[in-house]
Design a protein around this motif. Structure first.
Motif, mmCIF file in Angstrom:
data_model
loop_
_atom_site.group_PDB
_atom_site.id
_atom_site.type_symbol
_atom_site.label_atom_id
_atom_site.label_comp_id
_atom_site.label_asym_id
_atom_site.label_seq_id
_atom_site.Cartn_x
_atom_site.Cartn_y
_atom_site.Cartn_z
ATOM 1 N N MET A 92 0.846 -1.199 0.000
ATOM 2 C CA MET A 92 0.000 0.000 0.000
ATOM 3 C C MET A 92 0.878 1.244 0.000
ATOM 4 S SD MET A 92 -2.955 1.097 2.714
ATOM 5 C CE MET A 92 -3.942 2.572 2.472
ATOM 6 N N LYS A 93 0.567 2.199 -0.865
ATOM 7 C CA LYS A 93 1.326 3.438 -0.936
ATOM 8 C C LYS A 93 0.538 4.557 -0.246
ATOM 9 C CE LYS A 93 3.465 6.709 -4.171
ATOM 10 N NZ LYS A 93 3.720 7.033 -5.596
ATOM 11 N N VAL A 94 1.222 5.285 0.653
ATOM 12 C CA VAL A 94 0.591 6.397 1.366
ATOM 13 C C VAL A 94 1.427 7.653 1.152
ATOM 14 C CG1 VAL A 94 -0.252 7.270 3.565
ATOM 15 C CG2 VAL A 94 -0.271 4.804 3.131
ATOM 16 N N ALA A 95 0.782 8.732 0.738
ATOM 17 C CA ALA A 95 1.440 10.025 0.599
ATOM 18 C C ALA A 95 1.198 10.833 1.869
ATOM 19 C CB ALA A 95 0.900 10.774 -0.612
ATOM 20 N N VAL A 96 2.259 11.332 2.482
ATOM 21 C CA VAL A 96 2.170 12.163 3.675
ATOM 22 C C VAL A 96 2.526 13.587 3.279
ATOM 23 C CG1 VAL A 96 3.028 12.580 6.014
ATOM 24 C CG2 VAL A 96 2.757 10.228 5.187
ATOM 25 N N VAL A 97 1.561 14.487 3.339
ATOM 26 C CA VAL A 97 1.790 15.890 3.005
ATOM 27 C C VAL A 97 2.156 16.624 4.301
ATOM 28 C CG1 VAL A 97 0.803 17.993 2.039
ATOM 29 C CG2 VAL A 97 0.119 15.748 1.136
ATOM 30 N N GLY A 98 3.389 17.118 4.362
ATOM 31 C CA GLY A 98 3.870 17.788 5.565
ATOM 32 C C GLY A 98 4.934 16.957 6.254
ATOM 33 N N GLY A 99 6.147 17.521 6.340
ATOM 34 C CA GLY A 99 7.268 16.788 6.928
ATOM 35 C C GLY A 99 7.674 17.316 8.283
ATOM 36 N N GLY A 100 6.718 17.928 9.032
ATOM 37 C CA GLY A 100 7.006 18.328 10.402
ATOM 38 C C GLY A 100 7.056 17.119 11.316
ATOM 39 N N ILE A 101 7.095 17.352 12.611
ATOM 40 C CA ILE A 101 7.285 16.235 13.532
ATOM 41 C C ILE A 101 6.147 15.217 13.449
ATOM 42 C CG2 ILE A 101 6.266 17.483 15.494
ATOM 43 C CD1 ILE A 101 9.161 14.873 15.505
ATOM 44 N N ILE A 102 4.915 15.682 13.267
ATOM 45 C CA ILE A 102 3.804 14.732 13.176
ATOM 46 C C ILE A 102 3.841 13.999 11.845
ATOM 47 C CG2 ILE A 102 1.288 14.518 13.133
ATOM 48 C CD1 ILE A 102 1.199 16.809 15.171
ATOM 49 N N LEU A 147 6.565 13.289 10.172
ATOM 50 C CA LEU A 147 7.661 12.322 10.267
ATOM 51 C C LEU A 147 7.247 11.092 11.070
ATOM 52 C CD1 LEU A 147 10.721 14.696 10.851
ATOM 53 C CD2 LEU A 147 10.118 13.465 8.751
ATOM 54 N N PHE A 148 6.532 11.311 12.184
ATOM 55 C CA PHE A 148 6.082 10.157 12.964
ATOM 56 C C PHE A 148 5.023 9.358 12.202
ATOM 57 C CE2 PHE A 148 7.956 11.651 17.055
ATOM 58 C CZ PHE A 148 8.516 10.442 17.432
ATOM 59 N N THR A 149 4.182 10.037 11.422
ATOM 60 C CA THR A 149 3.206 9.316 10.596
ATOM 61 C C THR A 149 3.934 8.410 9.609
ATOM 62 O OG1 THR A 149 1.610 11.134 10.774
ATOM 63 C CG2 THR A 149 1.303 9.572 8.976
ATOM 64 N N ALA A 150 4.930 8.945 8.931
ATOM 65 C CA ALA A 150 5.708 8.147 7.986
ATOM 66 C C ALA A 150 6.410 6.991 8.686
ATOM 67 C CB ALA A 150 6.720 9.041 7.277
ATOM 68 N N TYR A 151 6.944 7.259 9.874
ATOM 69 C CA TYR A 151 7.655 6.235 10.649
ATOM 70 C C TYR A 151 6.726 5.059 10.971
ATOM 71 C CZ TYR A 151 9.967 4.239 14.804
ATOM 72 O OH TYR A 151 10.536 3.413 15.741
ATOM 73 N N HIS A 152 5.521 5.375 11.464
ATOM 74 C CA HIS A 152 4.582 4.303 11.828
ATOM 75 C C HIS A 152 4.032 3.586 10.598
ATOM 76 C CE1 HIS A 152 4.652 4.980 16.104
ATOM 77 N NE2 HIS A 152 4.365 6.255 15.959
ATOM 78 N N LEU A 153 3.816 4.315 9.527
ATOM 79 C CA LEU A 153 3.361 3.664 8.297
ATOM 80 C C LEU A 153 4.397 2.669 7.805
ATOM 81 C CD1 LEU A 153 1.826 6.731 6.435
ATOM 82 C CD2 LEU A 153 0.588 4.636 7.046
ATOM 83 N N ARG A 154 5.655 3.101 7.834
ATOM 84 C CA ARG A 154 6.717 2.212 7.364
ATOM 85 C C ARG A 154 6.834 0.975 8.253
ATOM 86 N NH1 ARG A 154 13.126 3.539 6.432
ATOM 87 N NH2 ARG A 154 13.331 2.427 4.467
ATOM 88 N N ALA A 162 -1.474 7.285 10.971
ATOM 89 C CA ALA A 162 -1.087 6.104 10.191
ATOM 90 C C ALA A 162 -2.173 5.034 10.253
ATOM 91 C CB ALA A 162 0.240 5.550 10.714
ATOM 92 N N ASP A 163 -2.725 4.808 11.437
ATOM 93 C CA ASP A 163 -3.779 3.800 11.583
ATOM 94 C C ASP A 163 -5.005 4.153 10.746
ATOM 95 O OD1 ASP A 163 -2.223 2.310 13.284
ATOM 96 O OD2 ASP A 163 -3.258 2.906 15.116
ATOM 97 N N LEU A 164 -5.416 5.419 10.772
ATOM 98 C CA LEU A 164 -6.573 5.829 9.974
ATOM 99 C C LEU A 164 -6.306 5.616 8.485
ATOM 100 C CD1 LEU A 164 -7.880 9.134 11.628
ATOM 101 C CD2 LEU A 164 -9.087 6.962 11.444
#
Length: 363
Positions: A1-11, A13-20, A344-346
């Protein structure tokens, strides 16, 4: 599954971390350097000190006006939609479900920071008291007894004065932590472009390119207002300095936070409702800081725009097909691990927390 995260602030980055961690293929979209807009923060983690976000209590407008009159705050961004939502939220007490949600965010985030530090403490993480100086300590102790999060506090001394010692605190170097997260996310695709719109599962970039994905998370602070969420930018300034300090403290009367770290001392200040690029109030922060710390050199200045909802509580919600995570105000770093996990869960189809949806602003 591919997820695009718009915004590379702390939240983001943590979203990307948990998705990965959950096996997703992630692309981070940010107009600047990932983490750049979050580095301005002091690096103070306040897991049970939510009182600093309670901007909708009845006494807050008077306090903010007092700050503005003495030159320690200003309003340059008049977002009438946000102001209307603020007037509706003014004086409204949070539900018990909201307090339970915030307690859960704090507990999860503390565990996450501890785990990352135990694996390798390359970001100066330390659990130590935060001192509040320049306040009525007796009144603060009484207020803490009524706080739903039951913060651990006691009377203490800092800078030769009586102070409130908040014992649930921790600190870290925001600059070093961003570097750590980028190492954790090594191999994740980063697109250094401005996102103009999000349409379903597509992110339209400045210049005409499009990034398609199976899910999109928007963790881009003030930009989330495009999705009908009332959020405003409260600007602050952060300085890496050569100042000397023994303890982590906030001089409440001057609006300056000081965090001693191994390689520098972080000095931060201001809470301006200001989305502009006029950074002249930064000089006032340094003036106030030098009244406390004496003379020092500035190694680097950074600017951040804290995204604040009218009630100071964060939003993690699904708006149509898009997941939006924003509004943590002064506590984005404190709750970043948990908010990133929720986002990430959502995105992966898991349930969220009802109390943190944007529906509370549509009552």
């Amino acid at each position: 599954m591919k997820v695009a995260v718009v915004g590379g602030g702390i939240i983001g980055l943590f979203t990307a971390y948990h998705l990965r961690q959950q096996g997703a293929d992630v692309v981070i979209i940010d107009q600047g350097e990932p983490g750049g807009w979050s580095k301005a923060a002091a690096g103070i983690l306040e897991f049970t000190r939510f009182v600093i976000n309670r901007i909708n209590v009845r006494s807050y407008p008077r306090r903010y006006l007092s700050m503005a009159l003495r030159g320690d705050a200003r309003i340059k961004t008049w977002d009438w939609g946000w102001i209307s939502a603020y007037l509706k939220a003014w004086g409204r007490e949070p539900t018990q479900d909201m307090w339970e949600a915030i307690k859960t965010l704090g507990e999860y985030s503390r565990r996450q920071y501890r785990a990352l530090a135990e694996a390798e403490n390359d970001f100066a993480y330390s659990e130590e008291p935060l001192y509040e100086v320049g306040i009525d300590v007796a009144a603060a102790l009484e207020e803490a007894k009524r706080d739903p999060l039951s913060p651990k506090v006691e009377a203490g001394r800092c800078c030769g004065r009586e102070a409130l010692a908040y014992l649930d605190a921790a600190r870290l170097s925001t600059e070093d932590f961003v570097a750590r997260m980028l190492r954790e996310l090594r191999g994740v695709q980063t697109v250094r472009r401005r996102a103009q719109e999000v349409a379903g599962r597509e992110v339209w970039l400045e210049g005409g390119d499009v990034v398609g994905a199976d899910a999109v998370v928007v963790a881009a602070g003030y930009w989330a207002r495009k999705f009908g969420i009332p959020v405003a930018p409260f600007k602050g300034y952060g300085f890496r300095t050569t100042a000397k300090a023994q303890n982590m403290f906030i001089e409440m009367a001057k609006g300056v936070a000081v965090v001693p770290l191994p390689k520098w001392t972080k000095v931060t200040g201001r809470f301006d409702l200001d989305g502009t690029e006029d950074h002249s109030p930064s000089a006032r922060v340094l003036q106030r800081a030098r009244q406390i710390l004496g003379n020092f050199e500035v190694l680097e200045m950074s600017v951040g725009y804290r995204p604040c909802t009218p009630d100071g509580f964060p939003v993690v919600d699904k708006v149509g097909e898009v997941v939006v995570a924003t509004g943590a105000c002064r506590l984005g770093w404190t709750y970043g691990p948990a908010l990133g996990k929720l986002a990430a869960d959502l995105a992966l189809g898991k349930p969220g927390i009802e109390a943190l949806t944007a529906r509370r602003f549509r009552r």
